[in-house]
Design a protein around this motif. Structure first.
Motif, PDB file in Angstrom:
ATOM      1  N   ARG A  10       5.053 -15.033  -5.444  1.00 20.27           N
ATOM      2  CA  ARG A  10       4.511 -14.055  -4.691  1.00 20.27           C
ATOM      3  C   ARG A  10       4.190 -14.240  -3.158  1.00 20.27           C
ATOM      4  NH1 ARG A  10      -0.944 -12.649  -7.988  1.00 20.27           N
ATOM      5  NH2 ARG A  10      -1.940 -14.486  -7.840  1.00 20.27           N
ATOM      6  N   HIS A  11       3.602 -15.730  -3.084  1.00 15.99           N
ATOM      7  CA  HIS A  11       3.268 -16.221  -1.719  1.00 15.99           C
ATOM      8  C   HIS A  11       4.380 -16.071  -0.768  1.00 15.99           C
ATOM      9  CE1 HIS A  11       5.254 -19.465  -3.738  1.00 15.99           C
ATOM     10  NE2 HIS A  11       5.660 -20.041  -2.465  1.00 15.99           N
ATOM     11  N   ARG A  12       5.826 -16.089  -1.330  1.00 19.99           N
ATOM     12  CA  ARG A  12       6.731 -15.723  -0.239  1.00 19.99           C
ATOM     13  C   ARG A  12       6.992 -14.313   0.280  1.00 19.99           C
ATOM     14  NH1 ARG A  12      12.027 -19.358  -2.018  1.00 19.99           N
ATOM     15  NH2 ARG A  12      12.694 -18.240   0.249  1.00 19.99           N
ATOM     16  N   PHE A  13       6.409 -13.600  -0.770  1.00 21.67           N
ATOM     17  CA  PHE A  13       6.898 -12.045  -0.497  1.00 21.67           C
ATOM     18  C   PHE A  13       5.532 -11.029  -0.305  1.00 21.67           C
ATOM     19  CE2 PHE A  13      10.368 -13.847  -3.035  1.00 21.67           C
ATOM     20  CZ  PHE A  13      11.200 -13.619  -2.187  1.00 21.67           C
ATOM     21  N   LYS A  14       4.612 -11.616   0.437  1.00 21.16           N
ATOM     22  CA  LYS A  14       3.379 -10.801   0.877  1.00 21.16           C
ATOM     23  C   LYS A  14       3.891  -9.394   1.438  1.00 21.16           C
ATOM     24  CE  LYS A  14       0.291 -14.603   0.783  1.00 21.16           C
ATOM     25  NZ  LYS A  14      -0.626 -15.496   1.477  1.00 21.16           N
ATOM     26  N   GLY A  15       4.553  -9.667   2.658  1.00 21.50           N
ATOM     27  CA  GLY A  15       5.208  -8.353   3.190  1.00 21.50           C
ATOM     28  C   GLY A  15       5.892  -7.430   2.442  1.00 21.50           C
ATOM     29  N   LEU A  16       6.685  -7.831   1.468  1.00 25.47           N
ATOM     30  CA  LEU A  16       7.420  -7.151   0.865  1.00 25.47           C
ATOM     31  C   LEU A  16       6.682  -6.354  -0.491  1.00 25.47           C
ATOM     32  CD1 LEU A  16      11.124  -8.307  -0.542  1.00 25.47           C
ATOM     33  CD2 LEU A  16       9.522  -6.819  -2.274  1.00 25.47           C
ATOM     34  N   LEU A  17       5.792  -7.170  -0.961  1.00 27.89           N
ATOM     35  CA  LEU A  17       4.878  -6.421  -1.849  1.00 27.89           C
ATOM     36  C   LEU A  17       4.123  -5.512  -0.912  1.00 27.89           C
ATOM     37  CD1 LEU A  17       3.404  -9.762  -3.936  1.00 27.89           C
ATOM     38  CD2 LEU A  17       4.996  -7.549  -4.755  1.00 27.89           C
ATOM     39  N   ASP A  18       3.737  -5.717   0.231  1.00 24.59           N
ATOM     40  CA  ASP A  18       2.813  -4.574   0.812  1.00 24.59           C
ATOM     41  C   ASP A  18       3.673  -3.540   1.084  1.00 24.59           C
ATOM     42  OD1 ASP A  18       0.482  -4.036   2.927  1.00 24.59           O
ATOM     43  OD2 ASP A  18       2.220  -3.508   3.994  1.00 24.59           O
ATOM     44  N   GLU A  19       4.973  -3.433   1.199  1.00 21.72           N
ATOM     45  CA  GLU A  19       6.084  -2.470   1.494  1.00 21.72           C
ATOM     46  C   GLU A  19       5.969  -1.804   0.061  1.00 21.72           C
ATOM     47  OE1 GLU A  19       7.551  -0.758   4.072  1.00 21.72           O
ATOM     48  OE2 GLU A  19       6.262  -2.264   5.337  1.00 21.72           O
ATOM     49  N   MET A  20       6.011  -2.243  -1.218  1.00 21.68           N
ATOM     50  CA  MET A  20       5.983  -1.981  -2.440  1.00 21.68           C
ATOM     51  C   MET A  20       4.908  -1.103  -2.619  1.00 21.68           C
ATOM     52  SD  MET A  20       5.872  -3.631  -5.993  1.00 21.68           S
ATOM     53  CE  MET A  20       4.037  -3.931  -5.767  1.00 21.68           C
ATOM     54  N   HIS A  21       3.681  -1.474  -2.359  1.00 22.75           N
ATOM     55  CA  HIS A  21       2.390  -0.749  -2.720  1.00 22.75           C
ATOM     56  C   HIS A  21       2.368   0.548  -1.656  1.00 22.75           C
ATOM     57  CE1 HIS A  21       0.504  -3.438  -5.367  1.00 22.75           C
ATOM     58  NE2 HIS A  21       0.781  -4.378  -4.659  1.00 22.75           N
ATOM     59  N   ARG A  22       3.077   0.257  -0.460  1.00 21.77           N
ATOM     60  CA  ARG A  22       3.031   1.552   0.435  1.00 21.77           C
ATOM     61  C   ARG A  22       3.980   2.509  -0.221  1.00 21.77           C
ATOM     62  NH1 ARG A  22       1.163   1.155   5.619  1.00 21.77           N
ATOM     63  NH2 ARG A  22       0.364  -0.919   6.163  1.00 21.77           N
ATOM     64  N   LEU A  23       5.136   2.133  -0.775  1.00 29.32           N
ATOM     65  CA  LEU A  23       5.908   3.141  -1.641  1.00 29.32           C
ATOM     66  C   LEU A  23       5.390   3.690  -2.764  1.00 29.32           C
ATOM     67  CD1 LEU A  23       8.619   4.396  -2.097  1.00 29.32           C
ATOM     68  CD2 LEU A  23       9.239   2.216  -3.502  1.00 29.32           C
ATOM     69  N   ARG A  24       4.513   3.125  -3.507  1.00 28.71           N
ATOM     70  CA  ARG A  24       3.923   3.661  -4.734  1.00 28.71           C
ATOM     71  C   ARG A  24       2.841   4.492  -4.072  1.00 28.71           C
ATOM     72  NH1 ARG A  24       2.493  -1.673  -8.526  1.00 28.71           N
ATOM     73  NH2 ARG A  24       0.156  -0.339  -8.314  1.00 28.71           N
ATOM     74  N   ALA A  25       2.410   4.564  -2.863  1.00 30.80           N
ATOM     75  CA  ALA A  25       1.212   5.515  -2.519  1.00 30.80           C
ATOM     76  C   ALA A  25       2.006   6.519  -2.197  1.00 30.80           C
ATOM     77  CB  ALA A  25       0.521   4.721  -1.179  1.00 30.80           C
ATOM     78  N   ARG A  26       3.076   6.490  -1.288  1.00 30.14           N
ATOM     79  CA  ARG A  26       3.802   7.734  -1.110  1.00 30.14           C
ATOM     80  C   ARG A  26       4.185   8.350  -2.361  1.00 30.14           C
ATOM     81  NH1 ARG A  26       6.343   4.101   2.297  1.00 30.14           N
ATOM     82  NH2 ARG A  26       8.214   4.199   1.391  1.00 30.14           N
ATOM     83  N   VAL A  27       4.732   7.878  -3.328  1.00 31.82           N
ATOM     84  CA  VAL A  27       5.446   8.432  -4.585  1.00 31.82           C
ATOM     85  C   VAL A  27       4.114   9.031  -5.493  1.00 31.82           C
ATOM     86  CG1 VAL A  27       6.616   8.461  -6.687  1.00 31.82           C
ATOM     87  CG2 VAL A  27       7.328   7.038  -4.585  1.00 31.82           C
ATOM     88  N   PHE A  28       3.327   8.126  -5.825  1.00 31.75           N
ATOM     89  CA  PHE A  28       2.400   8.639  -6.657  1.00 31.75           C
ATOM     90  C   PHE A  28       1.096   9.580  -6.191  1.00 31.75           C
ATOM     91  CE2 PHE A  28       4.018   4.625  -8.764  1.00 31.75           C
ATOM     92  CZ  PHE A  28       4.642   5.306  -9.856  1.00 31.75           C
ATOM     93  N   CYS A  29       0.968   9.239  -5.081  1.00 29.87           N
ATOM     94  CA  CYS A  29      -0.098  10.125  -4.558  1.00 29.87           C
ATOM     95  C   CYS A  29       0.443  11.162  -3.706  1.00 29.87           C
ATOM     96  CB  CYS A  29      -1.130   9.381  -3.610  1.00 29.87           C
ATOM     97  SG  CYS A  29      -2.478  10.310  -2.791  1.00 29.87           S
ATOM     98  N   ASP A  30       1.074  10.969  -2.779  1.00 31.57           N
ATOM     99  CA  ASP A  30       1.558  11.751  -1.921  1.00 31.57           C
ATOM    100  C   ASP A  30       2.684  13.005  -2.502  1.00 31.57           C
ATOM    101  OD1 ASP A  30       0.054  10.638   0.010  1.00 31.57           O
ATOM    102  OD2 ASP A  30       1.928   9.775   1.073  1.00 31.57           O
TER     103      ASP A  30
END
Length: 312
Positions: A10-30
């Motif tokens: 995960r140390h290599r993919f901090k930016g990618l994980l950030d995008e994943m959490h943004r997608l989760r917010a758009r789907v589950f919350c919005d």
């Protein structure tokens, strides 16, 4: 195209994980209106701190378009600690060979209908295939997931129907929830592959995933500006090499692969560039991938000659 991110990488993919959490917010919350914690546009919960494995799907642009979280059931997990009411008083399943699958979502705004590569159905199948193959490789026999009736119908239609359910369905907020069991069997994986007509290896290597994600972020202007042709003679090395034909529809991914070939300084660099082109051939397009592969072969020959000269 799938990359699995866990505690080891995960140390290599901090930016990618950030995008994943943004997608989760758009789907589950919005979109779904779930009662989830969203901070600074990202949906993160306490189970993300337990070193789960995240199955993340990238499209040809390097965008995160789908994901799923896999967590062992031997410790805290959602069915035991959040949705335990579904179990009708029975104890939760706890086994090193049973994983919990949660936080599955896809980007319905970017993806389309049908069964094309850029469709909701295709990405759903690709994430499912990757999750089951990854779990199976780790010795996992079954996956348990809390789903709603809509997701249950989607899974049944896509040759991925649960083989059993735990407890009974119950209202949970705005939806009805149920606990479903899926076996991580070769038969299930093959059935999903047949449904979606997915014959290739769905996994990217870490280098390929990092390159694909980074290529999209390093050249944001190319997403909005008119497409530029491949470079022709920026360096003396480029002048001496066969030129790629002008590609009026080239994109950031093609440009990145071109530069990996052009800047190769050793045989290992050439091999890495060739592997990247092969892995991304569908996204690059047949013509561009073939031309890039040809250039890589030429560069490999030039590299071998320079090594021989230096050794004399």
């Amino acid at each position: 195209m799938i990359i699995v991110i866990d505690a080891l990488n995960r140390h290599r993919f901090k930016g990618l994980l950030d995008e994943m959490h943004r997608l989760r917010a758009r789907v589950f919350c919005d979109r779904l209106g779930w009662d989830v914690m969203v901070r600074n546009g990202r949906e993160v919960d306490e189970f993300d701190a337990l070193d789960p494995a995240h199955v993340v799907c990238l499209d040809a642009d390097g965008d995160v378009v789908g994901c799923m979280r896999l967590l062992q059931t031997t410790g805290p997990h959602m069915l035991a600690d959040v949705f335990h009411g579904l179990l009708d008083g029975e104890p939760p399943l706890r086994s090193s060979r049973i994983w919990e699958a949660t936080r599955f979502c896809v980007d319905t705004k970017k993806l389309n209908g049908g069964k094309t590569r850029n469709s909701i159905s295709y990405v759903t199948s690709e994430v499912m295939i990757a999750a089951f193959e990854y779990a199976r490789e780790a010795g996992v026999l079954d996956a348990v997931a809390v789903i709603d009736p809509v997701m249950n119908r989607v899974m049944c239609r896509s040759a991925n129907a649960p083989y059993d359910y735990l407890g009974t369905p119950k209202p949970m907020g705005k939806v009805t929830a149920m606990a479903a069991l899926m076996d991580c069997s070769e038969e299930r994986i093959q059935a999903i592959r047949d449904f979606a007509d997915i014959r290739h290896d769905v996994f990217l290597t870490e280098d390929e995933a990092e390159a694909l994600f980074r290529s999209n972020r390093e050249a944001p202007a190319q997403r909005t500006a008119p497409p530029a042709p491949f470079p022709e003679s920026k360096t003396e090395k480029a002048d001496q090499m066969p030129k790629l034909p002008r590609a009026p529809h080239s994109n950031a991914l093609q440009q990145y692969c071109y530069e990996q070939v052009l800047n190769a300084k050793s045989q290992s660099d050439v091999d890495a560039a060739q592997a990247l082109i092969e892995a991304l051939s569908d996204a690059l397009g047949t013509t561009s991938a073939a031309e890039l592969a040809r250039l890589a072969r030429v560069e490999a020959q030039a590299t071998r000659k320079s090594v021989l000269v230096a050794a004399k």
